[in-house]
Design an enzyme around this catalytic site. Structure first.
Site, PDB file in Angstrom:
ATOM      1  N   ASN A 149       0.686  -1.451  -0.101  1.00 24.47           N
ATOM      2  CA  ASN A 149       0.005   0.169   0.001  1.00 24.47           C
ATOM      3  C   ASN A 149       0.708   1.213   0.109  1.00 24.47           C
ATOM      4  OD1 ASN A 149       0.868  -0.682   2.599  1.00 24.47           O
ATOM      5  ND2 ASN A 149      -0.918   0.342   3.499  1.00 24.47           N
ATOM      6  N   GLU A 247       4.258  -4.030  12.034  1.00 19.89           N
ATOM      7  CA  GLU A 247       3.127  -3.000  11.719  1.00 19.89           C
ATOM      8  C   GLU A 247       2.117  -3.509  11.301  1.00 19.89           C
ATOM      9  OE1 GLU A 247       3.029  -0.130  13.107  1.00 19.89           O
ATOM     10  OE2 GLU A 247       4.988   0.051  13.744  1.00 19.89           O
ATOM     11  N   CYS A 281      -3.240   1.750   6.783  1.00 21.31           N
ATOM     12  CA  CYS A 281      -3.639   0.926   7.985  1.00 21.31           C
ATOM     13  C   CYS A 281      -3.794   2.212   9.019  1.00 21.31           C
ATOM     14  CB  CYS A 281      -2.343   0.352   8.647  1.00 21.31           C
ATOM     15  SG  CYS A 281      -0.622   1.265   8.460  1.00 21.31           S
ATOM     16  N   GLU A 459       8.706   2.664  14.160  1.00 23.09           N
ATOM     17  CA  GLU A 459       9.468   2.975  13.193  1.00 23.09           C
ATOM     18  C   GLU A 459       9.670   4.600  12.880  1.00 23.09           C
ATOM     19  OE1 GLU A 459       9.250   0.094   9.958  1.00 23.09           O
ATOM     20  OE2 GLU A 459       7.114   0.076  10.361  1.00 23.09           O
TER      21      GLU A 459
HETATM   22  N1  NDP Z   1      -0.803  -2.682   7.691  1.00 18.25           N
HETATM   23  C1  NDP Z   1      -0.679  -2.350   6.617  1.00 18.25           C
HETATM   24  O1  NDP Z   1      -0.152  -1.419   6.229  1.00 18.25           O
HETATM   25  C2  NDP Z   1      -1.041  -3.222   5.854  1.00 18.25           C
HETATM   26  C3  NDP Z   1      -2.215  -4.274   6.093  1.00 18.25           C
HETATM   27  N2  NDP Z   1      -2.516  -5.107   5.285  1.00 18.25           N
HETATM   28  C4  NDP Z   1      -3.701  -6.019   5.519  1.00 18.25           C
HETATM   29  O2  NDP Z   1      -3.545  -7.328   5.006  1.00 18.25           O
HETATM   30  C5  NDP Z   1      -4.669  -7.821   4.132  1.00 18.25           C
HETATM   31  C6  NDP Z   1      -3.881  -8.623   3.068  1.00 18.25           C
HETATM   32  O3  NDP Z   1      -2.932  -7.896   2.379  1.00 18.25           O
HETATM   33  P1  NDP Z   1      -1.760  -8.780   1.915  1.00 18.25           P
HETATM   34  O4  NDP Z   1      -0.785  -8.056   0.960  1.00 18.25           O
HETATM   35  O5  NDP Z   1      -2.179 -10.481   1.362  1.00 18.25           O
HETATM   36  O6  NDP Z   1      -0.952  -9.003   3.260  1.00 18.25           O
HETATM   37  P2  NDP Z   1       0.201  -9.762   3.795  1.00 18.25           P
HETATM   38  O7  NDP Z   1       0.322  -9.680   5.330  1.00 18.25           O
HETATM   39  O8  NDP Z   1      -0.087 -11.208   3.137  1.00 18.25           O
HETATM   40  O9  NDP Z   1       1.514  -9.331   2.961  1.00 18.25           O
HETATM   41  C7  NDP Z   1       2.542  -8.495   3.678  1.00 18.25           C
HETATM   42  C8  NDP Z   1       4.026  -8.842   3.119  1.00 18.25           C
HETATM   43  O10 NDP Z   1       4.254 -10.099   3.756  1.00 18.25           O
HETATM   44  C9  NDP Z   1       4.745 -11.081   2.959  1.00 18.25           C
HETATM   45  N3  NDP Z   1       4.065 -12.370   3.111  1.00 18.25           N
HETATM   46  C10 NDP Z   1       3.202 -13.094   2.855  1.00 18.25           C
HETATM   47  N4  NDP Z   1       3.117 -14.270   3.477  1.00 18.25           N
HETATM   48  C11 NDP Z   1       4.431 -14.594   4.339  1.00 18.25           C
HETATM   49  C12 NDP Z   1       4.893 -15.491   4.906  1.00 18.25           C
HETATM   50  N5  NDP Z   1       4.507 -16.649   5.211  1.00 18.25           N
HETATM   51  N6  NDP Z   1       6.489 -15.222   5.533  1.00 18.25           N
HETATM   52  C13 NDP Z   1       6.864 -14.088   5.211  1.00 18.25           C
HETATM   53  N7  NDP Z   1       6.378 -12.962   4.612  1.00 18.25           N
HETATM   54  C14 NDP Z   1       5.069 -13.435   3.930  1.00 18.25           C
HETATM   55  C15 NDP Z   1       3.893 -10.613   1.708  1.00 18.25           C
HETATM   56  O11 NDP Z   1       4.432 -11.145   0.629  1.00 18.25           O
HETATM   57  P3  NDP Z   1       3.547 -11.434  -0.803  1.00 18.25           P
HETATM   58  O12 NDP Z   1       2.924  -9.923  -1.249  1.00 18.25           O
HETATM   59  O13 NDP Z   1       4.312 -11.848  -1.799  1.00 18.25           O
HETATM   60  O14 NDP Z   1       2.393 -12.254  -0.446  1.00 18.25           O
HETATM   61  C16 NDP Z   1       4.075  -9.078   1.602  1.00 18.25           C
HETATM   62  O15 NDP Z   1       5.425  -8.803   1.337  1.00 18.25           O
HETATM   63  C17 NDP Z   1      -5.056  -6.473   3.600  1.00 18.25           C
HETATM   64  O16 NDP Z   1      -6.266  -6.480   3.135  1.00 18.25           O
HETATM   65  C18 NDP Z   1      -5.262  -5.662   4.855  1.00 18.25           C
HETATM   66  O17 NDP Z   1      -5.894  -5.891   5.603  1.00 18.25           O
HETATM   67  C19 NDP Z   1      -2.083  -5.130   3.930  1.00 18.25           C
HETATM   68  C20 NDP Z   1      -0.994  -4.489   3.676  1.00 18.25           C
HETATM   69  C21 NDP Z   1      -0.693  -3.252   4.438  1.00 18.25           C
HETATM   70  O1  AKG Z   2      -0.949   7.361   6.927  1.00 15.38           O
HETATM   71  C1  AKG Z   2       0.137   7.484   6.452  1.00 15.38           C
HETATM   72  O2  AKG Z   2       0.711   8.378   6.105  1.00 15.38           O
HETATM   73  C2  AKG Z   2       1.116   6.024   6.411  1.00 15.38           C
HETATM   74  C3  AKG Z   2       0.127   4.920   6.462  1.00 15.38           C
HETATM   75  C4  AKG Z   2       0.789   3.685   6.550  1.00 15.38           C
HETATM   76  O3  AKG Z   2       2.020   3.485   6.612  1.00 15.38           O
HETATM   77  C5  AKG Z   2       0.059   2.421   6.072  1.00 15.38           C
HETATM   78  O4  AKG Z   2      -1.246   2.452   5.705  1.00 15.38           O
HETATM   79  O5  AKG Z   2       0.717   1.397   5.878  1.00 15.38           O
END
Ligand code: NDP
Ligand code: AKG
Length: 479
Positions: A149, A247, A281, A459
């Site tokens: 994201n 995070e 997030c 962070e």
């Molecule tokens: N807090 C935040 O900023 C975020 C929250 N999310 C939440 O997560 C949901 C799903 O998103 P998603 O992208 O699938 O999130 P994930 O937690 O699956 O992905 C985040 C990272 O972890 C990696 N990953 C996945 N599985 C493993 C594993 N077994 N071991 C180590 N690393 C791993 C992913 O790789 P890969 O992409 O290759 O699967 C990616 O680089 C969203 O709908 C949202 O709710 C998502 C993104 C950001």
């Molecule tokens: O709100 C922001 O500027 C950062 C948000 C963020 O890092 C995230 O959604 O993962």
């Protein structure tokens, strides 16, 4: 189409096993082809980073500062081009893509200076003749596992401090956004880094990410992503004694009190909940509104949502781009169904939209008549979906705001210093905003939350040193 390769031990390497990077605004637009690493590639990257560590840890702060500064300068100079790539692969409106690239550039410039500010303390011992010093040292190989994201800002805010404090890095970007990651590493590859100090392994989390988690040669993992994957990271790292930082999600409340300035509150809610397609997030997914302003707030918010332009990320005037991919879209739509079944009422949105190009377009959805017990108010949706919860008093609003398993950011719109100050002190969140959206943070101050949102040291800003260094306490008997 050019194959973009992984960067391991100072070389661009990769097999033909590659994946197309697809534009969510236009599914017929293939941005590029990116190598998919396997476990052996990830192990090679870890070995390279391990071999490079002693020499990199021994570089002078000035050497590291010069490299980070050069990367920051180039990111800022190429903000339009890289911002466009980011917008194309992630679906963020162009202006946001450019702003995020600038943020990444500023982060590198900030940590270039931080290399020069690593401090220790000398402290008197309770024993005669003994001197004590407390100093910081790098950790070794650090694995960075990043989400999709913020495809350049989050890698930047992990990579810049990791390198600044003398660690070597294996960077695993999210599979959906290899383009921004590749561009960032390409810049660093020409900034003067010795080989092996920074390695890029694009590929699946379950393969590449898991190899990082399980390797005894990776001293620390910095992770941003889902709660479920965060729990895997925690378990794997705790089992083998590696340092880790998580995070994860949020279910961030924005309180709107009766004494709020209505336009400010609506602007904060629309930005915080829906901009960047709600895929933050820090998004304000729970809008907790006091009863006297409740109806006017909904009317104005719905009017603002109707006027928002949801379209191709690169089109002039687009305010909200598409959802990032079909999986996230399916998740958003399923929560919209959940909300309806729970008895919430959709005041606006939640419809799939057709545009000139085929993409994952969804109109921003505002639920009203919701309660904090509903799943839509307890689980992270991560899309352009928010709920209004009506309350009678500030005390009720505060109790609901804190009644969540998350605690990343929170906000209040009020003209009362008394309530603003009380909320600042009593909100169970890592970041508190007054008369501002809950999302959108500065790059030089700590970022992180409480409860299920975050684990480990903060962070960003000077606090990043806590995670990327180990503290050493030395006792010297100078006889
Ligand atoms: N807090 C935040 O900023 C975020 C929250 N999310 C939440 O997560 C949901 C799903 O998103 P998603 O992208 O699938 O999130 P994930 O937690 O699956 O992905 C985040 C990272 O972890 C990696 N990953 C996945 N599985 C493993 C594993 N077994 N071991 C180590 N690393 C791993 C992913 O790789 P890969 O992409 O290759 O699967 C990616 O680089 C969203 O709908 C949202 O709710 C998502 C993104 C950001
Ligand atoms: O709100 C922001 O500027 C950062 C948000 C963020 O890092 C995230 O959604 O993962």
């Amino acid at each position: 189409m050019t194959l973009h390769k992984n960067f391991i031990n100072g070389e661009w390497v990769g097999s033909d096993h590659a994946k197309d990077n697809i534009n969510p605004s236009d599914l017929s637009d293939i941005i590029g082809s990116y190598t998919q690493a396997n476990a052996a590639d990830a192990e090679a990257a870890i070995a390279a980073a391990k071999a490079a560590f002693p020499a990199w840890a021994a570089t002078t702060p000035q050497q590291r500062a010069d490299i980070l500064e050069a990367a920051g300068v180039e990111l800022l100079a190429r903000k339009d081009e890289i911002g466009k790539l980011l917008a194309r692969e992630e679906g963020k409106p162009l202006a946001n893509g450019i702003a995020e690239t600038m943020r990444a550039g500023q982060i590198f410039k900030f940590f270039a200076q931080e290399t020069l500010r690593v401090e220790g303390v000398a402290i008197a011992s309770v024993r005669p003749g003994v001197d004590i010093t407390v100093t910081r040292e790098p950790l070794g190989v650090v694995g960075l596992i990043c989400p999709w994201n913020f495809p350049i800002a989050i890698p930047a805010w992990k990579m810049a401090p990791a390198l600044a404090f003398g660690n070597t890095v294996v960077f695993k970007p999210a599979d959906l956004v290899p383009g921004s990651a590749w561009a960032l590493v390409e810049i660093l590859s020409r900034a003067g880094l010795p080989k092996g100090v920074l390695n890029l392994v694009m590929g699946k989390g379950s393969v590449v990410g898991q190899t990082l988690l399980d390797s005894k040669d990776v001293s620390a993992i910095s992770f941003t992503g889902s709660v479920a994957t965060g729990a895997r990271v925690a378990q794997a790292c705790a089992t083998r004694g590696a340092k880790f930082q998580l995070e994860m999600g949020g279910k961030n409340p924005l309180i709107v009190l009766d004494d709020a300035h209505l336009d400010t509150a609506v602007a904060a809610a629309v930005d915080g909940a829906f901009f960047q397609t709600g895929q933050r997030c820090t998004a304000s997914s729970r809008l907790i509104v006091q009863s006297k302003l409740h109806d006017a707030f909904i009317d104005k918010t719905v009017a603002a949502l109707k006027a928002l332009k949801v379209d191709h990320a690169l089109k002039d005037g687009t305010q909200i781009g598409p959802v990032v991919d079909e999986n996230q879209l399916a998740q958003d739509l399923s929560y919209i169904d959940v909300g309806r079944h729970e008895g919430a009422e959709l005041a606006w949105g939640g419809e799939l939209l057709n545009r000139d190009t085929k993409g994952h377009y969804l109109s921003p959805a505002l639920f009203v008549n919701t309660t904090n017990k509903m799943r839509i108010n307890r689980e992270e949706i991560f899309g352009p979906v928010a709920s209004v919860i009506k309350v009678e008093s500030y005390d009720e609003a505060l109790a609901i705001a804190n009644d969540t398993s998350f605690g990343l950011s929170s906000g209040i719109c009020t003209s009362s210093l008394k309530y603003a100050n009380h909320f600042r002190k009593n909100s169970a969140a890592g970041m508190v905003m007054v008369n501002l959206p809950t999302a959108g943070v500065d790059y030089h101050v700590p970022f992180g939350g409480r409860k299920g949102s975050s684990y480990g040291p903060r962070e960003q800003g000077r606090h990043a040193a806590e995670f990327y260094t180990a503290t050493k306490t030395s006792y010297i008997n100078a006889m």
